[in-house]
Design a protein around this motif. Sequence first.
Motif, PDB file in Angstrom:
ATOM      1  N   PRO A 195      40.759  29.265  69.130  1.00 53.69           N
ATOM      2  CA  PRO A 195      41.369  29.442  67.812  1.00 53.69           C
ATOM      3  C   PRO A 195      40.551  28.796  66.705  1.00 53.69           C
ATOM      4  CG  PRO A 195      42.505  27.717  69.031  1.00 53.69           C
ATOM      5  CD  PRO A 195      41.519  28.330  69.982  1.00 53.69           C
ATOM      6  N   THR A 216      45.205  31.541  60.999  1.00 49.53           N
ATOM      7  CA  THR A 216      44.527  31.364  62.283  1.00 49.53           C
ATOM      8  C   THR A 216      43.674  32.578  62.609  1.00 49.53           C
ATOM      9  OG1 THR A 216      46.406  30.072  63.069  1.00 49.53           O
ATOM     10  CG2 THR A 216      44.844  30.841  64.721  1.00 49.53           C
ATOM     11  N   ARG A 247      41.162  27.751  62.511  1.00 44.49           N
ATOM     12  CA  ARG A 247      42.202  27.633  61.488  1.00 44.49           C
ATOM     13  C   ARG A 247      41.574  27.300  60.144  1.00 44.49           C
ATOM     14  NH1 ARG A 247      43.469  25.438  66.271  1.00 44.49           N
ATOM     15  NH2 ARG A 247      45.471  25.979  67.239  1.00 44.49           N
ATOM     16  N   ARG A 284      40.675  21.006  67.194  1.00 45.23           N
ATOM     17  CA  ARG A 284      40.636  21.143  65.729  1.00 45.23           C
ATOM     18  C   ARG A 284      39.480  20.348  65.123  1.00 45.23           C
ATOM     19  NH1 ARG A 284      46.382  22.054  62.832  1.00 45.23           N
ATOM     20  NH2 ARG A 284      47.271  23.503  64.348  1.00 45.23           N
ATOM     21  N   GLU A 289      49.863  28.399  57.964  1.00 42.80           N
ATOM     22  CA  GLU A 289      48.592  28.218  58.647  1.00 42.80           C
ATOM     23  C   GLU A 289      47.933  29.560  58.897  1.00 42.80           C
ATOM     24  OE1 GLU A 289      48.236  26.858  62.911  1.00 42.80           O
ATOM     25  OE2 GLU A 289      47.516  25.047  61.883  1.00 42.80           O
TER      26      GLU A 289
END
Length: 437
Positions: free
Chosen positions: A80, A21, A82, A51, A19
């Motif tokens: 965050p 990030t 991603r 998300r 992943e």
Amino acid sequence: MGRVSTAALDRLRQAALPERTGTVVSVVGLGIAVRGIEAAMGEIVLVGEQRLRAEVVAVSGDALTVMPVDRIDSLRVGAPARATGRRMTVPTGAGLLGRVLDATGRPIDGKGPLQFDDRVVVDAEAPSAMERARIDTPVAMGVRVLDTLTTVGRGQRIGLFAGSGVGKSSLLSMIARGTDAQVNVIALIGERGREVREFLEDDLGEEGLARSVVIVSTADQPALTRARAAFTATRIAESFRDQGAHALLMMDSLTRVAMAQREIGLAAGEPPATRGYPPSVFGLLARLLERAGTGPVGSVTGVYTVLVDGDDHNEPIADTARSILDGHVVLDRKLATAGHFPSIDVLGSVSRVASRVTSREQRAVATALRSAMAAKRNVQDLLDVGAYAAGSNPKVDAAVAHQREIDAFLQQDMDDVTSADEAWARLARLVQGMGID
């Protein structure tokens, strides 16, 4: 062992990747700036703890500008982000018929999960110019004036140009119910929320919906979602074409797609150009419209509504669309206010492929009626003040004497579906009765 779909394999491959990030560093207007990850234009990025999906719209140095696909509330700096490494995909297959989807291909009609064959990337290349089959077959619209005086060919792209409230959506619903195309793909973009259900239940009806796929993105949704709805609808129509079907793609409206792209371009830092539209808008229109048409097998006939600003048919979006499309149908406000439906200005409308999909006899009767109508329009001022002398022009005399019959042919109730053969026969009888054939 059962067959594993391409989409399932892609999901497995993505799950095996590490992943990536990054961090949200600013949120300004529609744009979200992200640092710490690498992604390409058009890639999906998941932002925030929930998300939620966003798409990369600009890349500058070590920063990405992404715009939300989902509605994103309470996003903060430091949240965050991603990278997914994948682009947006949409479902395809006959299981989509009769369903109502959002801009990303998710069902919103409450009828349960979709039954689809596969998922494909929403962006695709238009068919090569040398691989396109020639347009040589008419497609019936169920509307007399379109089938005879502005004949549309299978694989043609045509625009319905009009100001607001002149009957574009109603005309689209007539076409959806009356066409002989095998599949309808209908994109409602930037519509008021209340109008969607009215269109589905009152205008389209159960019969029309049964052979249609409807993609909806209302006016309150993010700009990227509205713009993506146009490409989702086009990609679904292309998937039917690739299977050899003849699909009819109807988009209401192309102008709202351009407005959504204007918001995206300005948020990404593009300079405003003509009337505030950045250059990417005109490139997007060309890419979008070129994807419809014929292919090596099958076809997508495109019908796009164009909302002309202040009834100005030379404003930038209308002018650009007209230059790309294969014909235009003009809806006239004066006709609409007089109760003339559909309010099509026959003399202002042109189909660039009509001569290739009609016979010599059909072209003769269509030209005869157009000629009489044009002759009458040229002396309309004299007729209004009673200064026209009967006998001066046989075509004018015939048009004046048979005005009621002409109007009866041009006007049509929404519930009246007329076959193309019947429309041509009725036009031939009209022209013969006028004595101008």
